[in-house]
Design a protein around this motif. Structure first.
Motif, PDB file in Angstrom:
ATOM      1  N   GLN A 245       0.840  -1.190   0.000  1.00  0.00           N
ATOM      2  CA  GLN A 245       0.000   0.000   0.000  1.00  0.00           C
ATOM      3  C   GLN A 245       0.874   1.239   0.000  1.00  0.00           C
ATOM      4  OE1 GLN A 245      -2.709   0.153   3.326  1.00  0.00           O
ATOM      5  NE2 GLN A 245      -4.300  -0.919   2.219  1.00  0.00           N
ATOM      6  N   TYR A 246       0.361   2.287  -0.618  1.00  0.00           N
ATOM      7  CA  TYR A 246       0.980   3.600  -0.517  1.00  0.00           C
ATOM      8  C   TYR A 246      -0.007   4.458   0.240  1.00  0.00           C
ATOM      9  CZ  TYR A 246       3.088   8.049  -1.539  1.00  0.00           C
ATOM     10  OH  TYR A 246       3.680   9.278  -1.401  1.00  0.00           O
ATOM     11  N   GLY A 247       0.375   4.913   1.435  1.00  0.00           N
ATOM     12  CA  GLY A 247      -0.572   5.599   2.307  1.00  0.00           C
ATOM     13  C   GLY A 247      -1.632   4.608   2.728  1.00  0.00           C
ATOM     14  N   ASN A 248      -2.895   4.901   2.394  1.00  0.00           N
ATOM     15  CA  ASN A 248      -3.996   3.984   2.708  1.00  0.00           C
ATOM     16  C   ASN A 248      -4.595   3.375   1.450  1.00  0.00           C
ATOM     17  OD1 ASN A 248      -3.837   4.344   5.471  1.00  0.00           O
ATOM     18  ND2 ASN A 248      -5.068   6.209   5.395  1.00  0.00           N
ATOM     19  N   LYS A 249      -3.889   3.483   0.323  1.00  0.00           N
ATOM     20  CA  LYS A 249      -4.423   2.971  -0.941  1.00  0.00           C
ATOM     21  C   LYS A 249      -3.638   1.756  -1.401  1.00  0.00           C
ATOM     22  CE  LYS A 249      -6.164   7.373  -2.426  1.00  0.00           C
ATOM     23  NZ  LYS A 249      -6.470   8.227  -3.536  1.00  0.00           N
ATOM     24  N   ASP A 250      -4.387   0.716  -1.804  1.00  0.00           N
ATOM     25  CA  ASP A 250      -3.754  -0.471  -2.383  1.00  0.00           C
ATOM     26  C   ASP A 250      -3.152  -0.094  -3.727  1.00  0.00           C
ATOM     27  OD1 ASP A 250      -4.684  -1.920  -0.259  1.00  0.00           O
ATOM     28  OD2 ASP A 250      -6.314  -2.874  -1.366  1.00  0.00           O
ATOM     29  N   LEU A 251      -1.980  -0.611  -3.995  1.00  0.00           N
ATOM     30  CA  LEU A 251      -1.370  -0.422  -5.307  1.00  0.00           C
ATOM     31  C   LEU A 251      -1.751  -1.596  -6.190  1.00  0.00           C
ATOM     32  CD1 LEU A 251       2.178   0.865  -4.329  1.00  0.00           C
ATOM     33  CD2 LEU A 251       0.237   2.186  -5.133  1.00  0.00           C
ATOM     34  N   LYS A 252      -2.276  -1.310  -7.343  1.00  0.00           N
ATOM     35  CA  LYS A 252      -2.659  -2.364  -8.290  1.00  0.00           C
ATOM     36  C   LYS A 252      -1.655  -2.401  -9.427  1.00  0.00           C
ATOM     37  CE  LYS A 252      -7.318  -2.029  -6.865  1.00  0.00           C
ATOM     38  NZ  LYS A 252      -8.578  -2.550  -6.935  1.00  0.00           N
ATOM     39  N   THR A 253      -0.405  -2.338  -9.076  1.00  0.00           N
ATOM     40  CA  THR A 253       0.635  -2.227 -10.092  1.00  0.00           C
ATOM     41  C   THR A 253       1.554  -3.441 -10.103  1.00  0.00           C
ATOM     42  OG1 THR A 253       1.954  -0.980  -8.508  1.00  0.00           O
ATOM     43  CG2 THR A 253       0.658   0.287 -10.068  1.00  0.00           C
ATOM     44  N   PHE A 254       1.063  -4.568  -9.619  1.00  0.00           N
ATOM     45  CA  PHE A 254       1.875  -5.774  -9.690  1.00  0.00           C
ATOM     46  C   PHE A 254       1.942  -6.244 -11.134  1.00  0.00           C
ATOM     47  CE2 PHE A 254       0.306  -5.758  -5.343  1.00  0.00           C
ATOM     48  CZ  PHE A 254       1.501  -5.847  -4.668  1.00  0.00           C
ATOM     49  N   LYS A 255       2.971  -6.961 -11.470  1.00  0.00           N
ATOM     50  CA  LYS A 255       3.156  -7.438 -12.835  1.00  0.00           C
ATOM     51  C   LYS A 255       1.956  -8.245 -13.318  1.00  0.00           C
ATOM     52  CE  LYS A 255       7.334  -6.348 -14.324  1.00  0.00           C
ATOM     53  NZ  LYS A 255       7.703  -5.875 -15.628  1.00  0.00           N
TER      54      LYS A 255
END
Length: 147
Positions: free
Chosen positions: A82-92
């Motif tokens: 997560q960045y801050g409180n947001k999930d990152l959907k940037t996995f390969k």
């Protein structure tokens, strides 16, 4: 004679319970593995509000040039960033988490990777082998506080 048999039976039961307890403790210790998170690249300072999660539970902040070690039960686990409180959907793989299989008494190593392009930045976990991880960890410090 019966009293003597009862004493031996009692001694035998006590010994069996101790050996069972010792075996249970040994088996439990062998049923865990470790997950290492490394952050050897990217930005420090203000851009370091990344957080590692295992099975939706916060385990550590991803500090620049730091690594953290997490003991988990063997089996399947979901790793998330997560960045801050947001999930990152940037996995390969396009998923907001990756599923890993942790084996007893084994370690898995995951590095936080930044790929920058002209208009985008991709941030994801990358599994690395033990030798590569240990070499990178020589240049890093362990994050023991994880806050």
């Amino acid at each position: 004679m019966i009293l003597l048999h009862r004493k031996w039976l009692l001694i035998l039961l006590i010994l069996l319970s101790f050996t069972t307890l010792i075996k249970a403790q040994t088996t439990k210790a062998d049923e865990t593995g470790k997950i290492y998170f490394l952050r050897s690249s990217g930005w420090g300072g203000t851009f370091s509000n990344f957080k590692f999660y295992i099975d939706d539970k916060f385990v550590c902040k991803a500090k620049y040039k730091r690594y953290s070690i997490h003991e988990v039960p063997s089996g399947r686990h979901n790793l998330k960033l997560q960045y801050g409180n947001k999930d990152l959907k940037t996995f390969k793989n396009g998923m907001p988490y990756i599923e890993v299989q942790v084996e007893s008494a084994k370690s898995l190593y995951y590095e936080l990777v930044y790929e920058t392009g002209l208009f985008t930045t991709l941030i994801y976990f990358k599994e690395i082998d033990e030798n590569t991880a240990k070499e990178k960890m020589k240049q890093m410090k362990e994050n023991t506080s994880c806050l």
